[in-house]
Write an enzyme that holds these catalytic residues in place. Sequence first.
Site, PDB file in Angstrom:
ATOM      1  N   TYR A  51       0.834  -1.196   0.000  1.00  0.00           N
ATOM      2  CA  TYR A  51       0.000   0.000   0.000  1.00  0.00           C
ATOM      3  C   TYR A  51       0.872   1.250   0.000  1.00  0.00           C
ATOM      4  O   TYR A  51       1.427   1.655   1.026  1.00  0.00           O
ATOM      5  CB  TYR A  51      -0.926   0.024   1.222  1.00  0.00           C
ATOM      6  N   HIS A  93       0.805 -12.227   0.964  1.00  0.00           N
ATOM      7  CA  HIS A  93       0.019 -11.285   0.181  1.00  0.00           C
ATOM      8  C   HIS A  93      -0.010 -11.696  -1.297  1.00  0.00           C
ATOM      9  O   HIS A  93       1.034 -11.826  -1.930  1.00  0.00           O
ATOM     10  CB  HIS A  93       0.604  -9.888   0.313  1.00  0.00           C
TER      11      HIS A  93
END
Length: 311
Positions: free
Chosen positions: A56, A128
């Site tokens: 992010y 992830h």
Amino acid sequence: MRTGELGSSGVRVTTLGLGTAQLGDLYEAVTQDRATAIVDAAWDAGIRYFDTAPHYGLGLAERRLGHALRSRPRAQYVLSSKVGRLIRPGSDGEPARHWDFTEAGVRRSVEESLERLGLDRLDVALLHDPQERLADALGTGLPALTRLRDEGVVGAIGVGTGDMAALAAFATRGELDTIMIAGRYTLLEQPALAQVVPAARAAGISVLNAGVFNSGMLAQDRPAADSHYEYGAAPRQLLERARRLADLAAAAGTTLPRAALAYAARDPLVASVVVGADTAEQVLANVRMAQDPCPLDGLWSELVALGLIPA
């Protein structure tokens, strides 16, 4: 706010969590003051679970979240971040994402996340988007996380993705405590419900339900024509489905966002619904909707009868 346990790890998360992709300038630039206001609003409303990732904003979300939480008692909240992408200089010298599911890479990812967060430990570490390197994630990434948990470096481990094949590959792995399902167990669509959720239930793996507004389409009382889906324009068929859901929710005396949050939390296997926010006001609105006691059994029955959600 109530809490739910991740598997049998002993790690408990509030039933509503704050996702922090927006803190990494997902849709627009965010200042540290605005990021802190978002986190403060979540804290004041009772949220004690915060999810982030190096992905992010190339570490920006982790830095901003860590800064916002710095004055909070560390024992009073649960923090999850993700592994599998290291931030390294690209060919142009600018920071870039570098895939690495090796044991050394996983350990380095945790260390670098802690450096950016300014904290001494992670409560939860998630592989992830492992679909990009599925064999590596299963062969070296998962054993690395298991060892980190055994060593007490992290409290719980799991995987986070919206890819069905990857979710299915991990949902049977009893080593995991949790899986984060991103946008695949929502009021709009439930592909994870057929295969992934039953396998996780059988393995004693809890679900963190994220992306439950489907890129914001379900966050509006009536989805707009320019609604997004998966970083692009919403397909017409999905937009029409979302609008039909909005009409039925209104007829039942509620709103589409309220129904979306309630549906995402409906399964007892879901330990937390993780929702991001652009502003502090959005955080408070989400908390109010999540805690609305209005019963929706009649709406669920109608949606099942119309074939819009599975029984």
